[in-house]
Write a protein that holds these residues in place. Sequence first.
Motif, mmCIF file in Angstrom:
data_model
loop_
_atom_site.group_PDB
_atom_site.id
_atom_site.type_symbol
_atom_site.label_atom_id
_atom_site.label_comp_id
_atom_site.label_asym_id
_atom_site.label_seq_id
_atom_site.Cartn_x
_atom_site.Cartn_y
_atom_site.Cartn_z
ATOM 1 N N PHE B 248 0.832 -1.111 0.057
ATOM 2 C CA PHE B 248 -0.020 -0.066 0.085
ATOM 3 C C PHE B 248 0.926 1.034 0.036
ATOM 4 C CE2 PHE B 248 -3.718 -1.980 -0.309
ATOM 5 C CZ PHE B 248 -3.853 -3.127 0.618
ATOM 6 N N GLY B 249 1.935 1.140 0.607
ATOM 7 C CA GLY B 249 3.099 2.333 0.523
ATOM 8 C C GLY B 249 3.168 2.670 -1.058
ATOM 9 N N HIS B 250 3.225 1.519 -1.858
ATOM 10 C CA HIS B 250 3.693 1.813 -3.088
ATOM 11 C C HIS B 250 2.667 2.497 -3.874
ATOM 12 C CE1 HIS B 250 5.679 -2.425 -2.863
ATOM 13 N NE2 HIS B 250 6.376 -1.470 -1.867
ATOM 14 N N ALA B 251 1.261 2.203 -3.399
ATOM 15 C CA ALA B 251 0.198 2.678 -3.979
ATOM 16 C C ALA B 251 0.257 4.488 -3.740
ATOM 17 C CB ALA B 251 -1.200 2.327 -3.594
ATOM 18 N N GLN B 252 0.665 4.764 -2.498
ATOM 19 C CA GLN B 252 0.729 6.260 -2.111
ATOM 20 C C GLN B 252 1.740 6.760 -3.005
ATOM 21 O OE1 GLN B 252 1.793 6.910 1.915
ATOM 22 N NE2 GLN B 252 1.272 9.278 1.539
ATOM 23 N N TRP B 253 3.040 6.140 -3.205
ATOM 24 C CA TRP B 253 3.996 6.756 -3.952
ATOM 25 C C TRP B 253 3.311 7.160 -5.491
ATOM 26 C CZ3 TRP B 253 9.231 7.778 -2.747
ATOM 27 C CH2 TRP B 253 10.004 8.174 -4.050
ATOM 28 N N PHE B 254 2.865 6.007 -5.913
ATOM 29 C CA PHE B 254 2.270 6.208 -7.365
ATOM 30 C C PHE B 254 1.081 7.351 -7.338
ATOM 31 C CE2 PHE B 254 -0.786 5.008 -10.586
ATOM 32 C CZ PHE B 254 -0.211 5.027 -11.298
ATOM 33 N N ALA B 255 0.159 7.342 -6.227
ATOM 34 C CA ALA B 255 -0.565 8.503 -6.274
ATOM 35 C C ALA B 255 -0.123 9.813 -6.219
ATOM 36 C CB ALA B 255 -1.657 8.325 -5.118
ATOM 37 N N GLY B 501 -6.821 0.248 4.324
ATOM 38 C CA GLY B 501 -5.362 -0.009 4.234
ATOM 39 C C GLY B 501 -4.615 0.929 3.359
ATOM 40 N N LEU B 502 -5.285 1.806 2.579
ATOM 41 C CA LEU B 502 -4.803 3.108 2.019
ATOM 42 C C LEU B 502 -4.821 4.021 2.695
ATOM 43 C CD1 LEU B 502 -6.635 2.709 -1.507
ATOM 44 C CD2 LEU B 502 -4.344 2.059 -1.075
ATOM 45 N N ASP B 503 -3.738 5.207 2.613
ATOM 46 C CA ASP B 503 -3.574 6.339 3.168
ATOM 47 C C ASP B 503 -4.655 7.236 2.778
ATOM 48 O OD1 ASP B 503 -2.201 8.502 1.183
ATOM 49 O OD2 ASP B 503 -1.859 6.379 0.819
ATOM 50 N N ASN B 504 -5.184 8.223 3.482
ATOM 51 C CA ASN B 504 -6.402 8.693 3.210
ATOM 52 C C ASN B 504 -6.283 9.581 1.745
ATOM 53 O OD1 ASN B 504 -4.705 10.748 4.085
ATOM 54 N ND2 ASN B 504 -6.018 11.799 5.338
ATOM 55 N N LEU B 505 -5.169 9.859 1.399
ATOM 56 C CA LEU B 505 -4.805 10.843 0.173
ATOM 57 C C LEU B 505 -5.182 9.854 -1.150
ATOM 58 C CD1 LEU B 505 -4.196 13.278 -1.550
ATOM 59 C CD2 LEU B 505 -1.884 12.318 -1.627
ATOM 60 N N ALA C 14 10.231 6.872 -18.033
ATOM 61 C CA ALA C 14 10.507 7.792 -16.765
ATOM 62 C C ALA C 14 9.326 7.095 -15.715
ATOM 63 C CB ALA C 14 10.180 9.052 -16.934
ATOM 64 N N ALA C 15 8.113 7.204 -16.173
ATOM 65 C CA ALA C 15 6.987 6.648 -15.535
ATOM 66 C C ALA C 15 7.372 5.480 -14.731
ATOM 67 C CB ALA C 15 5.965 6.759 -16.136
ATOM 68 N N LEU C 16 8.199 4.692 -15.451
ATOM 69 C CA LEU C 16 8.399 3.181 -14.974
ATOM 70 C C LEU C 16 9.582 3.305 -13.853
ATOM 71 C CD1 LEU C 16 8.365 0.665 -17.938
ATOM 72 C CD2 LEU C 16 6.824 0.564 -15.901
ATOM 73 N N LEU C 17 10.571 4.183 -14.341
ATOM 74 C CA LEU C 17 11.752 4.293 -13.325
ATOM 75 C C LEU C 17 11.192 4.838 -11.918
ATOM 76 C CD1 LEU C 17 14.470 5.304 -15.947
ATOM 77 C CD2 LEU C 17 14.356 3.333 -14.529
ATOM 78 N N PHE C 18 10.314 5.598 -11.808
ATOM 79 C CA PHE C 18 10.092 6.473 -11.076
ATOM 80 C C PHE C 18 8.762 5.907 -10.012
ATOM 81 C CE2 PHE C 18 11.242 11.104 -12.696
ATOM 82 C CZ PHE C 18 12.419 10.914 -12.324
ATOM 83 N N ASN C 19 8.602 4.549 -10.333
ATOM 84 C CA ASN C 19 7.327 4.197 -9.683
ATOM 85 C C ASN C 19 7.860 2.524 -9.004
ATOM 86 O OD1 ASN C 19 5.073 5.470 -9.086
ATOM 87 N ND2 ASN C 19 5.113 5.705 -11.229
ATOM 88 N N PHE C 20 7.148 1.910 -8.206
ATOM 89 C CA PHE C 20 7.213 0.622 -8.085
ATOM 90 C C PHE C 20 7.098 -0.211 -9.149
ATOM 91 C CE2 PHE C 20 6.686 2.469 -3.909
ATOM 92 C CZ PHE C 20 7.466 1.823 -3.038
ATOM 93 N N PRO C 21 7.491 -1.264 -9.344
ATOM 94 C CA PRO C 21 8.522 -1.885 -8.328
ATOM 95 C C PRO C 21 10.207 -1.373 -8.739
ATOM 96 C CG PRO C 21 8.003 -3.474 -10.147
ATOM 97 C CD PRO C 21 7.092 -2.109 -10.539
ATOM 98 N N LEU C 22 9.932 -0.679 -9.871
ATOM 99 C CA LEU C 22 11.682 -0.583 -10.092
ATOM 100 C C LEU C 22 12.528 0.241 -9.091
ATOM 101 C CD1 LEU C 22 11.612 0.020 -13.945
ATOM 102 C CD2 LEU C 22 12.437 -1.979 -12.759
ATOM 103 N N ILE C 23 11.598 1.164 -8.512
ATOM 104 C CA ILE C 23 12.509 2.097 -7.397
ATOM 105 C C ILE C 23 12.926 0.946 -6.320
ATOM 106 C CG2 ILE C 23 11.671 4.245 -7.970
ATOM 107 C CD1 ILE C 23 9.886 4.106 -5.491
#
Lengths: 121, 893, 69
Positions: B248-255, B501-505, C14-23
Amino acid sequence: MSATVLIADDEPNIVISLEFMMKREGHRVLVARDGAEALEAIRRERPALVLLDATMPVHSGFEVCEAVRADPAIRDIRILMLTAKGRETDMARGLGAGADAYVTKPFSTRELLEKVREMLA
Amino acid sequence: MSAPLVLGVSFGYLLLLFAIAALADRRAAEGRSVIDNPLVYALSLGVYCSAWTYFGSVGEAAAEGIWFLPIYLGPMLAMLLAGVVILRMIRIARTYRITSIADFIASRYGKSPLLAALVTLITVVGIVPYIALQLKAVATGYQIMTAAPADSGALVWWRDSTLYVAMALAAFTILFGTRHLDSAERHEGMVAAIAFESVVKLGAFLAVGVFVTWGLFDGPADIWARAAVLPELRALARLGSGTGEGGFGHAQWFALVVLAMLSVLLLPRQFQMMVVECVDERHLKRAAWVFPAYLFLINVFVLPIAIGGRLIFGMETVDPETYVLTLPLADGARALALFVYVGGLSAATGMLIVETIAVSTMVCNDLVMPALFRGRGFGAYSGRDLTGLLLNIRRAAILGILLLGYLYFRMAGDAYALVSIGLISFAAVAQFGPALLIGIYWKGGTRLGALGGLIGGFSLWAYTLMLPSVARSGWISADFVAHGPWGIEMLAPERLFDLAGLDNLTHALFWSLLANVGLYVGLSLWRAPGARETSQALLFVDIMKRGDAGEAPVFWRGRARIADLEALAVRVLGDERGRLLFAGGQAGQSTGHGAGPLADAQLVDRVERQLAGAVGSASARVMVASVVEEEALDLDDVIAILGEASELRAANEKLKSLDQMKDDFISSVTHELRTPLTSIRALSELMLDTPDMDEAQRAEFLRIVVGESERLSRLVNQVLDMAKIESGQAEWHNSDVDLGALIVSATGGMSALFAERGTAIALDLPPAVPPVRADADRLTQVLLNLLSNAAKFVPEGRGRIEVSLKIAGDSLEVRVRDNGPGVPSADRAHVFDRFRQGGDALTRPPGTGLGLPISRRIVNHLGGEMWLESEPGEGACFGFRLPLPPAPEGEKK
Amino acid sequence: MPHTRFSLGLWAAAALLFNFPLILIWDRDVTVAGLPLLPVAMFVIWALLIVLLAFVAEARPARRPPPSG
């Protein structure tokens, strides 16, 4: 008085008439069929006058004229430009390229002769 | 530091900004724009870095480590698409004089006033917390610098310096942004000042970064070496900030990355700077990499400052968001602290100025003006100059927005860190993404879809993100957030439908964008768009296909008196600019009957676009509609107009190329005519002037004269022939022609010539071929042209020409092959061009340069084609094909 | 347009490199020249993208070959 005149034109029948005229005036006549030949003849023979057709194969008359004016060794050679295009812009281009005089085809033989005499005087 | 010093420096800085803006405005008036420069444009985009970046990033990095970064990686991603997406937005905005994001979206969906108002409303609600954030930053900075006691709620409002900051900025922004009404809503002075502010804040931030890294510590490695021994600091350089967070931390990064990518395109101030204030779209190329580079630089020292701050202050209660000020102050570097304070001031003021100008334009054009029209009707304002009214509305809007921001700051400001406030705003403007970004690529998006998407997305944003933040400020019961309304857990704002499980943002962004895109696409597909929506969709989506607006179709039909339009333009744009629109004189008029000259659709469109620049496209539409008689267009009309426009364009292009061809043709013909004429005239004059010329000479001259005369008459005939065929005036006497017999008779006619030159001719004909429908004389002309062309090029004495005829499928093929030199590859493409003759003038046989072009046109006219097959050194082979008439039913095999 | 295609390609990378799972590749307890790997890697990738973008944006568009003849 006799001078060397180079006739540069790609139309054989026009060359015939020009050659006849110049010979009758008593000049020595050289003939070139295209721009490259003309430039080479000018460098080799240093004619007193060039009758230069504007539209020739290889190098156009304008290009030949510019090349002559850019070369210190031959830049003083007098050039009379002949062209089948009589538009103002061509006239301007011809004079811009450094021609001493400009005659449009079809030309009057008398006028042409007068100009030639003037230029060789 | 003493309060007067800090205040003095603050106001001194604002005065400097004003001086820069005034100077830039003066230069612009002189035509020497300072902002017409890609670097200034790129720096002005730096307005993205507000106080949030300046103070908040360090705070975020001190608490969450590397997680401050996604907010700046998003813009990098957006700028990678600058040449694709942003360029398109700029082109659309410039062409249709769009001056705000509300205007952009409304305009795309049929200039809908409702949509414009909705977007404006969302913007205001979403952006007010963000404005509060900047005020909070300025206030906090001031407190730290003057070491005043922390602001407690007990402070009475008239002694609150933040209020005065807000008021001063309002005055400043009003002076900056609303001095005159510009039909493109451009503010040269403001852009110059903002670019300057970008330099100041970057310089200040780098200064404090260097100070911390190499002044307080011994370089970045030293900071890390000391931090690495502390587990809680060591974790700052890791994603997990611990372990066990799972996916879920990954989802936040992506978001966060997605959110930042959308925001850098959709925040009102970014849209204002990037799209509206763009002087020249070529600047975008450089800005696309300079702006990310700027973000890179301003972020390089964030982690060192954050970790350094935590090492120095340790467990002390110093707010990490103030490290950039407190670190220098703690070390006694007061001058540096003052510089950093000014940098923070520039970050906050830059954002406030641009944001309020952008939002005030929207509020004025898309909320207040339409309300005024509706309330009293546009007629109530007839006869009045509207420019003053418009400017006053904007001034009031600027003041109002800043005061709203101040109110929010007073009520909720303390409850939140800068970063969370900023993210709430980001998530609000991200709602514009689907309607805007999909809308400029997909013609199928409709007004209903956009309205549905925006309302759905915004409602969910309010419910899942805004409401909990309000609850946390203590205004409404926190139970609501924890257990859902009326205790229904499934509706708990931060765990909607039990999505836990997701952060609120991330949670809010997921639900709001899902609803937004779903409704937008779904509703768009559900109901077909109206005529105006369709026409606007076409204009927007096809923007890159057209050079400028002049070529775009105009979707307007009706009757408009020029006098009415002019009066309207003068009232909205002012006397001078209004009249200028009509200065073109008769252009744009169509014939009037009694009521004065009428305007054509182009003129109406031009006036509407100019008005749109001043009052927004939706209001401009209402205004124009109020002074003209319009026909309502339906979808068929739109399609019809579109068809007319493309037909007209095609016809124009064809005319242009025909004109060019005609010019070329005339100049070639003139040249070709002059050459034989020159010989004829010169030689004749010489013979006339030379009575004693010898006979042989005279005979030769005469022969040439005759030859050239023949050439001349041949040329004249062929030119006429050509002209007739091309103009379609030639007469065609078609009959059933036996091509074999025609070939035999054509070669027979030329046999004398062939024999004379020693050329052998060979025929290869099948015993019988079906007849073709053709004009026998013209077809003979084609054959003679090909034969004489071949005869010209074959070597004298051993020439050989082969003519073959065969049936190839449903057509007859004729080939004329010679053993001449062939056609050099350079000339092959031009053998069918007019006046292109092979060889040079000396050696080439006589010809006019029209034979082959005429032959090809004849063959084409008969429904066939002509071509050249040639390998150099192997001779040339010209061939043509004529279609056989379809076999009658009974004779089929 | 090759330019557009390049932009889109770079964006996707860039979108791949800046995101999971690559980071996650960089998310480990390793230091580079005394600095933690993850931030260094992110900034280096970022800088490389800027340089690439600058290279594409500033490169003069290739001259189209003159029309023959």
